[in-house]
Scaffold this active site. Structure first.
Site, short mmCIF file in Angstrom:
data_model
loop_
_atom_site.label_atom_id
_atom_site.label_comp_id
_atom_site.label_asym_id
_atom_site.label_seq_id
_atom_site.Cartn_x
_atom_site.Cartn_y
_atom_site.Cartn_z
CG HIS A 122 35.77 -48.94 -16.32
ND1 HIS A 122 36.78 -48.95 -15.38
CD2 HIS A 122 36.26 -48.27 -17.40
CE1 HIS A 122 37.82 -48.30 -15.86
NE2 HIS A 122 37.54 -47.89 -17.08
CG ASP A 199 31.36 -46.50 -12.87
OD1 ASP A 199 31.48 -45.29 -13.10
OD2 ASP A 199 32.06 -47.38 -13.42
CD GLN A 202 32.31 -42.85 -19.96
OE1 GLN A 202 31.96 -41.83 -20.55
NE2 GLN A 202 33.57 -43.27 -19.96
CE LYS A 225 36.01 -41.57 -17.51
NZ LYS A 225 36.96 -41.95 -18.55
CB CYS A 365 39.05 -50.39 -18.54
SG CYS A 365 40.58 -49.52 -18.81
N1 C6P Z 1 36.80 -44.97 -18.68
C1 C6P Z 1 37.27 -44.96 -21.05
O1 C6P Z 1 37.94 -44.64 -22.02
P1 C6P Z 1 38.81 -42.95 -13.83
O2 C6P Z 1 39.93 -43.54 -14.61
O3 C6P Z 1 38.89 -43.29 -12.38
O4 C6P Z 1 38.62 -41.49 -14.08
O5 C6P Z 1 37.47 -43.61 -14.41
C2 C6P Z 1 37.33 -44.99 -14.44
C3 C6P Z 1 36.06 -45.38 -15.10
C4 C6P Z 1 35.06 -45.97 -14.34
N2 C6P Z 1 33.89 -46.30 -14.87
C5 C6P Z 1 33.58 -46.06 -16.15
C6 C6P Z 1 32.23 -46.41 -16.67
C7 C6P Z 1 34.54 -45.47 -16.98
O6 C6P Z 1 34.25 -45.24 -18.26
C8 C6P Z 1 35.82 -45.14 -16.45
C9 C6P Z 1 36.89 -44.58 -17.34
C10 C6P Z 1 37.72 -44.49 -19.69
O7 C6P Z 1 36.24 -45.61 -21.16
C11 C6P Z 1 39.13 -44.87 -19.41
S1 C6P Z 1 39.38 -46.62 -19.36
#
Ligand code: C6P
Length: 408
Positions: A122, A199, A202, A225, A365
């Site tokens: 991401h 990271d 997910q 999430k 992203c």
């Molecule tokens: N992915 C998706 O629809 P934040 O925005 O900081 O809470 O998370 C960022 C982020 C980082 N790593 C991974 C693997 C992610 O999936 C995400 C967020 C969302 O897939 C929004 S783009």
């Protein structure tokens, strides 16, 4: 066994019509819904305990501080951190990863050092390292992916070298759903003297995560999430690493003494939490953890394997539909990314929305991964504990309708 109907009754938002059809919410990887218990925790804080933390001597300040720190202890227990002070509250995964890059990275990366990431990251786990590498003259290296998009230890063994100082990888891909063998790759990183940054955006909502068992040096996740509010989340870091790191943001709450030309910082974890934090939000994140633990994270994972397996099986019967990522549901978390030949994913999502079905379409992203997949965007259906097989049937019907609509 999970009682899905009982779980669904905690999520009022799910019980509504969208475009005159029952809402089918399949965009959980973007953000999950929030149960009554978590909303109650947030409202309860504002109705009864609202005060700033760590500052006041009055009773409400004491209650707010206790609840905020109790939430931190829940996060520590949930991830199996050694001590609570290894948990730094952040606005989410993105902020947590930037903190590691700007603090640990800034101090430990020099010209010629290597930072290893992968093609499936991401942007939040890519750009901070890209910018750090540019600032320092370091080399950003990418782990390639197998045909089904998975990352293997063998790949990591080939790419990680004595020059590698940081390995930063997603535990679960937000596009492919694939699970990265973090524990094994951590061993390879450590053998070469590198740290591993994970990271977990997910992963934490869907899998049992044990940072000690993984031997992760840093682990980031987002509250929104995993049934919590937006603007919440945390960074786990090994205490000995965090102790040596400098804050990247300065101001109130994080200082010990301030003089005219110098200052000292509070102890862990507060030296990394400047300003008034998201108090009610992090308390509600604690309530989300209570909820997930009461249902059982292993049950949730099992439920998602079943849903993903069912969705993949049904989708494979739709001609012209391409699924990305491993087809074996055991190798992934509960999401399925796909494209319908001849229909732009935004059009797929728009037709499905007419049917009350919420999915995400776009590059998610993860633009380098889109390039690797040889596409510019995809559609993605992502599941969580409250989703049912009937909702997947509705998705499949919706996809058939989309094909009809476009004359395919
Ligand atoms: N992915 C998706 O629809 P934040 O925005 O900081 O809470 O998370 C960022 C982020 C980082 N790593 C991974 C693997 C992610 O999936 C995400 C967020 C969302 O897939 C929004 S783009």
């Amino acid at each position: 066994m999970m009682d899905i109907q009982k779980i669904r009754s905690d999520f009022k938002i799910l019980d509504q019509n969208v475009n005159d059809k029952p809402l089918v919410y399949l965009d959980n990887a973007a953000t999950s819904q929030t149960p009554k218990q978590v909303i109650d925790a947030l409202v309860g804080y504002y109705e009864l305990d609202n005060a700033n933390v760590h500052r006041g001597v009055h009773t409400l300040a004491g209650r707010a501080t206790d609840a905020y720190e109790a939430a931190r202890a829940k996060v520590a227990r949930f991830l199996n951190a050694r001590v609570t002070s290894e948990i730094i509250f952040t606005r989410g995964t993105t902020t947590a990863l930037n903190l590691v890059a700007d603090s640990y990275g800034e101090a430990n990366i020099s010209a010629g050092d290597e930072i290893v990431i992968s093609y499936l990251e991401h942007h939040s786990n890519l750009i901070p390292w890209q910018q750090l590498a540019k600032r320092k003259g370091a080399i950003l290296k990418y782990l390639d992916l197998e045909k089904d998009g998975t990352i293997t230890v063998e790949q990591a063994e080939q790419v990680i070298t004595e020059k590698t100082k940081i390995v930063a990888l997603a535990h679960v891909s937000n596009v492919l759903g694939s699970i990265t063998p973090i524990k094994e790759i951590a061993k390879v990183a450590h053998k070469h003297g590198a740290v591993i940054v994970v990271d977990g955006a997910q992963a934490v909502p869907h899998l049992k995560v044990d940072v000690q068992d993984l031997d992760a040096d840093f682990y980031a996740f987002s509250g929104h999430k995993m049934l919590g509010p937006t603007g919440t989340g945390a960074l786990y870091g090994k205490r000995e690493l965090l102790e040596d790191m400098e804050p990247t943001e300065f101001g109130g709450e994080m200082i010990d003494f301030v003089e005219l030309y110098d200052s000292t910082w509070k102890e862990l974890p507060w030296k990394f939490e400047p300003g008034t934090p998201i108090i009610g939000g992090q308390i509600a994140l604690g309530a989300a953890i209570d909820y997930l633990e009461a249902v059982g994270i292993d049950h949730i994972h099992q439920h998602e394997i079943e849903l993903a397996g069912y969705a993949i099986e049904k989708m494979q019967t739709i001609s012209g539909l391409e699924i990305y990522g491993p087809l074996d549901p055991v190798k992934r978390c509960g999401l399925v990314t796909f494209n319908l030949t001849g229909v732009h994913p935004h059009d797929v999502a728009t037709v499905l929305d007419e049917e009350g079905i919420a999915i995400r379409a776009g590059h998610h992203c993860a633009q380098p991964l889109m390039k690797w997949l040889d596409t510019s965007s995809t559609a993605r259906a992502s599941f969580y504990l409250y989703n049912t097989k009937e909702e997947i049937d509705a998705l499949i019907q919706g996809l058939e309708l989309t094909k009809e609509y476009f004359g395919l």
